[in-house]
Design a protein around this motif. Sequence first.
Motif, mmCIF file in Angstrom:
data_model
loop_
_atom_site.group_PDB
_atom_site.id
_atom_site.type_symbol
_atom_site.label_atom_id
_atom_site.label_comp_id
_atom_site.label_asym_id
_atom_site.label_seq_id
_atom_site.Cartn_x
_atom_site.Cartn_y
_atom_site.Cartn_z
ATOM 1 N N UNK A 24 87.026 128.447 25.505
ATOM 2 C CA UNK A 24 87.620 129.440 24.603
ATOM 3 C C UNK A 24 89.100 129.646 24.905
ATOM 4 N N UNK A 25 89.427 129.756 26.193
ATOM 5 C CA UNK A 25 90.839 129.918 26.552
ATOM 6 C C UNK A 25 91.094 129.275 27.909
ATOM 7 N N UNK A 26 92.223 128.604 27.993
ATOM 8 C CA UNK A 26 92.731 128.131 29.278
ATOM 9 C C UNK A 26 94.011 128.895 29.543
ATOM 10 N N UNK A 27 94.018 129.689 30.610
ATOM 11 C CA UNK A 27 95.165 130.523 30.926
ATOM 12 C C UNK A 27 95.875 130.004 32.168
ATOM 13 N N UNK A 28 97.179 129.899 32.087
ATOM 14 C CA UNK A 28 97.991 129.508 33.238
ATOM 15 C C UNK A 28 98.734 130.745 33.722
ATOM 16 N N UNK A 29 98.434 131.164 34.937
ATOM 17 C CA UNK A 29 99.075 132.348 35.503
ATOM 18 C C UNK A 29 100.259 131.992 36.399
ATOM 19 N N UNK A 30 100.272 130.752 36.889
ATOM 20 C CA UNK A 30 101.394 130.259 37.705
ATOM 21 C C UNK A 30 101.517 128.761 37.460
ATOM 22 N N UNK A 31 102.576 128.371 36.776
ATOM 23 C CA UNK A 31 102.761 126.962 36.413
ATOM 24 C C UNK A 31 103.458 126.154 37.496
ATOM 25 N N UNK A 32 104.014 126.828 38.496
ATOM 26 C CA UNK A 32 104.786 126.127 39.525
ATOM 27 C C UNK A 32 103.852 125.640 40.639
ATOM 28 N N UNK A 33 103.299 124.472 40.413
ATOM 29 C CA UNK A 33 102.436 123.857 41.404
ATOM 30 C C UNK A 33 103.120 122.593 41.913
ATOM 31 N N UNK A 34 102.361 121.657 42.481
ATOM 32 C CA UNK A 34 103.004 120.445 43.008
ATOM 33 C C UNK A 34 103.847 119.775 41.935
ATOM 34 N N UNK A 35 103.276 119.684 40.748
ATOM 35 C CA UNK A 35 104.021 119.325 39.548
ATOM 36 C C UNK A 35 103.789 120.448 38.553
ATOM 37 N N UNK A 36 104.777 120.808 37.758
ATOM 38 C CA UNK A 36 104.580 121.914 36.818
ATOM 39 C C UNK A 36 103.406 121.654 35.878
ATOM 40 N N UNK A 37 102.609 122.688 35.647
ATOM 41 C CA UNK A 37 101.541 122.565 34.658
ATOM 42 C C UNK A 37 102.199 122.337 33.298
ATOM 43 N N UNK A 38 101.755 121.334 32.530
ATOM 44 C CA UNK A 38 102.386 121.067 31.226
ATOM 45 C C UNK A 38 102.480 122.321 30.366
ATOM 46 N N UNK A 39 103.625 122.519 29.769
ATOM 47 C CA UNK A 39 103.937 123.771 29.083
ATOM 48 C C UNK A 39 102.950 124.112 27.984
ATOM 49 N N UNK A 40 102.491 123.111 27.231
ATOM 50 C CA UNK A 40 101.632 123.376 26.079
ATOM 51 C C UNK A 40 100.167 123.046 26.360
ATOM 52 N N UNK A 41 99.790 122.951 27.635
ATOM 53 C CA UNK A 41 98.422 122.557 27.952
ATOM 54 C C UNK A 41 97.405 123.579 27.462
#
Length: 275
Positions: A24-41
Amino acid sequence: MPELPEVETTRRGIATIMPGRVLRRFNVHEARMRWPVPEHLAQTISGHVVQSCERRGKYLLINFRHGTQIVHLGMSGSLRSTPLDGDRRKHDHAEWLFDDARFLLHDPRRFGAILWHPAADGPVSAHPLLARLGIEPFDPAFTGDYLHSHLQGKTVAIKQALLAGNIVVGAGNIYASEALFRSGIDPRTRAGTLSRPRCGRLAQAIRDTLGDALESGGSTLRDYVNATGAPGAYFELHAAVYEKQGKPCPACATPIRRIVQGQRATYFCPRCQRR
């Protein structure tokens, strides 16, 4: 670091719930990981059905019809099921929400990763992070003959050859030490000098060590929890040599030795394990 048994235990946990359900929803609370979580994922996968949950090496693969989400747990991460109305903890960086299930990726060091491989780019096995990985240890093709042929000409120590991950995946630092003990091989032995019979014993020891770890749910981390939130206890109960420096070998009572190879601790019995 979560190793293959911990990641496979996590995969088995999420595979009992995610496939066949709409995310239903994928929420990104912190995108700054080893590689940035893709912006529109979040927009890319929210509202789509999870087809299957697989694993390649230490990467979790959450498959959709239009691509695959590649998840790595980093140095100390976990992916666990939580109540739908439960609080989100500090370092819970991503969230998978289904109608009746919720998963959170917890990664205090942010060395993990959440990436996307579109189906249009070809099979996920061709992704740069996966393309050079070695064979899976439980693949029927992983035999002593396979190991012997792939070690030929290698002058590095056998422990280092196993850790590289381009011959076989899953034999991380702890499990490599245990498998080498089980097969009676000194971790300093030059990889290319191992005979075919010794490679056969080592291949079997790798499978047995990882198989035993899977039965107990891991763990290479003191605070590791699997997808259901249960802790792993494998090495607390069953390690023969890892972190046993100075203690008697379970086979011959000789004190276990500790050395450093490639900046990683190695434990072995100087009597039972021969070059």
